[in-house]
Design a protein around this motif. Structure first.
Motif, short mmCIF file in Angstrom:
data_model
loop_
_atom_site.label_atom_id
_atom_site.label_comp_id
_atom_site.label_asym_id
_atom_site.label_seq_id
_atom_site.Cartn_x
_atom_site.Cartn_y
_atom_site.Cartn_z
N GLN A 106 -9.12 -1.08 -5.95
CA GLN A 106 -9.99 0.02 -5.89
C GLN A 106 -8.98 1.47 -5.62
OE1 GLN A 106 -12.55 -1.08 -2.77
NE2 GLN A 106 -14.37 -1.53 -4.25
N LYS A 107 -7.87 1.19 -5.18
CA LYS A 107 -6.72 2.45 -5.23
C LYS A 107 -6.48 2.85 -6.65
CE LYS A 107 -3.79 3.00 -1.79
NZ LYS A 107 -4.35 4.21 -0.76
N ILE A 137 2.04 1.77 -3.63
CA ILE A 137 0.95 2.21 -4.44
C ILE A 137 0.79 3.53 -4.34
CG2 ILE A 137 -1.46 2.00 -4.97
CD1 ILE A 137 -1.18 -0.94 -4.27
N ASP A 138 0.62 3.99 -2.95
CA ASP A 138 0.54 5.65 -2.58
C ASP A 138 1.50 6.45 -3.30
OD1 ASP A 138 -1.79 4.95 -1.37
OD2 ASP A 138 -0.65 5.11 0.83
N PHE A 170 0.92 -1.14 -0.22
CA PHE A 170 0.06 -0.06 0.00
C PHE A 170 0.87 1.27 0.10
CE2 PHE A 170 -3.40 -2.78 1.40
CZ PHE A 170 -4.55 -2.51 0.64
N ASN A 207 -9.06 -3.97 -2.01
CA ASN A 207 -8.79 -2.52 -1.54
C ASN A 207 -7.63 -2.28 -2.54
OD1 ASN A 207 -10.50 -2.47 0.44
ND2 ASN A 207 -9.08 -2.78 2.18
N ILE A 208 -6.79 -2.88 -3.04
CA ILE A 208 -5.61 -2.70 -3.91
C ILE A 208 -6.31 -2.38 -5.13
CG2 ILE A 208 -3.60 -3.54 -5.38
CD1 ILE A 208 -2.99 -5.23 -2.59
N VAL A 214 -8.58 5.49 -8.79
CA VAL A 214 -8.26 7.00 -8.81
C VAL A 214 -7.50 7.52 -10.10
CG1 VAL A 214 -6.71 8.57 -7.85
CG2 VAL A 214 -7.99 7.28 -6.35
N LEU A 223 0.93 6.36 -7.23
CA LEU A 223 -0.20 7.27 -7.84
C LEU A 223 0.08 8.63 -7.87
CD1 LEU A 223 -3.27 5.58 -5.50
CD2 LEU A 223 -2.78 5.20 -7.80
N THR A 280 -15.56 -3.07 -9.13
CA THR A 280 -14.60 -2.03 -9.64
C THR A 280 -15.00 -1.48 -10.84
OG1 THR A 280 -12.32 -1.46 -9.92
CG2 THR A 280 -12.80 -3.61 -10.60
#
Length: 124
Positions: free
Chosen positions: A79-80, A46-47, A43, A76-77, A83, A50, A115
């Motif tokens: 869906q991140k 990924i942040d 996570f 959750n991955i 964005v 993004l 998704t």
């Protein structure tokens, strides 16, 4: 951006997120004792990604098995990355499953229903 590579074990998946080579894969078995602890680095990576993504991102999931806690994390991955789609980037998910493994195929179908990212199912 430095790649994130985590070698798989008997209860944790192989992870390879490499922006430069446009490789985003999680595969194997996911039933870590503490799912949040295991996926924390994923996570965090990924942040960062993004903030400066590739024009196209292809997420590949090749699980032999994942427990219910891991299923929620994988959702959750996915869906991140929504964005990026909302910002005009191209994002795709390919859900690989063993031919004849209808449980894993159905899991991929469930992710596709959860998704806005296009999800492709691929029997291997």
């Amino acid at each position: 951006m430095k790649p994130l590579i985590i070698q798989g074990t008997s209860d944790t998946p192989y992870v390879c997120f490499d922006k430069e080579n446009n490789t985003f894969e999680i595969s194997g078995i996911s039933l870590p004792p503490n799912v949040f602890e295991f996926y924390n680095d994923v996570f965090a990576w990924i942040d960062l990604y993004l903030e400066n993504p590739n024009e196209e991102t292809h997420l590949n999931f090749k699980f032999d098995y994942l427990n219910s806690a891991s299923t929620k994390i994988i959702l959750n991955i996915i869906q991140k990355f929504e964005v990026l789609l909302n910002k005009g980037y191209k994002v795709y998910v390919t859900w690989f499953y063993q031919k004849g493994d209808y449980e894993m195929k159905e899991m991929g179908e469930d992710f596709a229903d959860s998704t806005i990212i296009p999800v492709f199912l691929s029997a291997i």
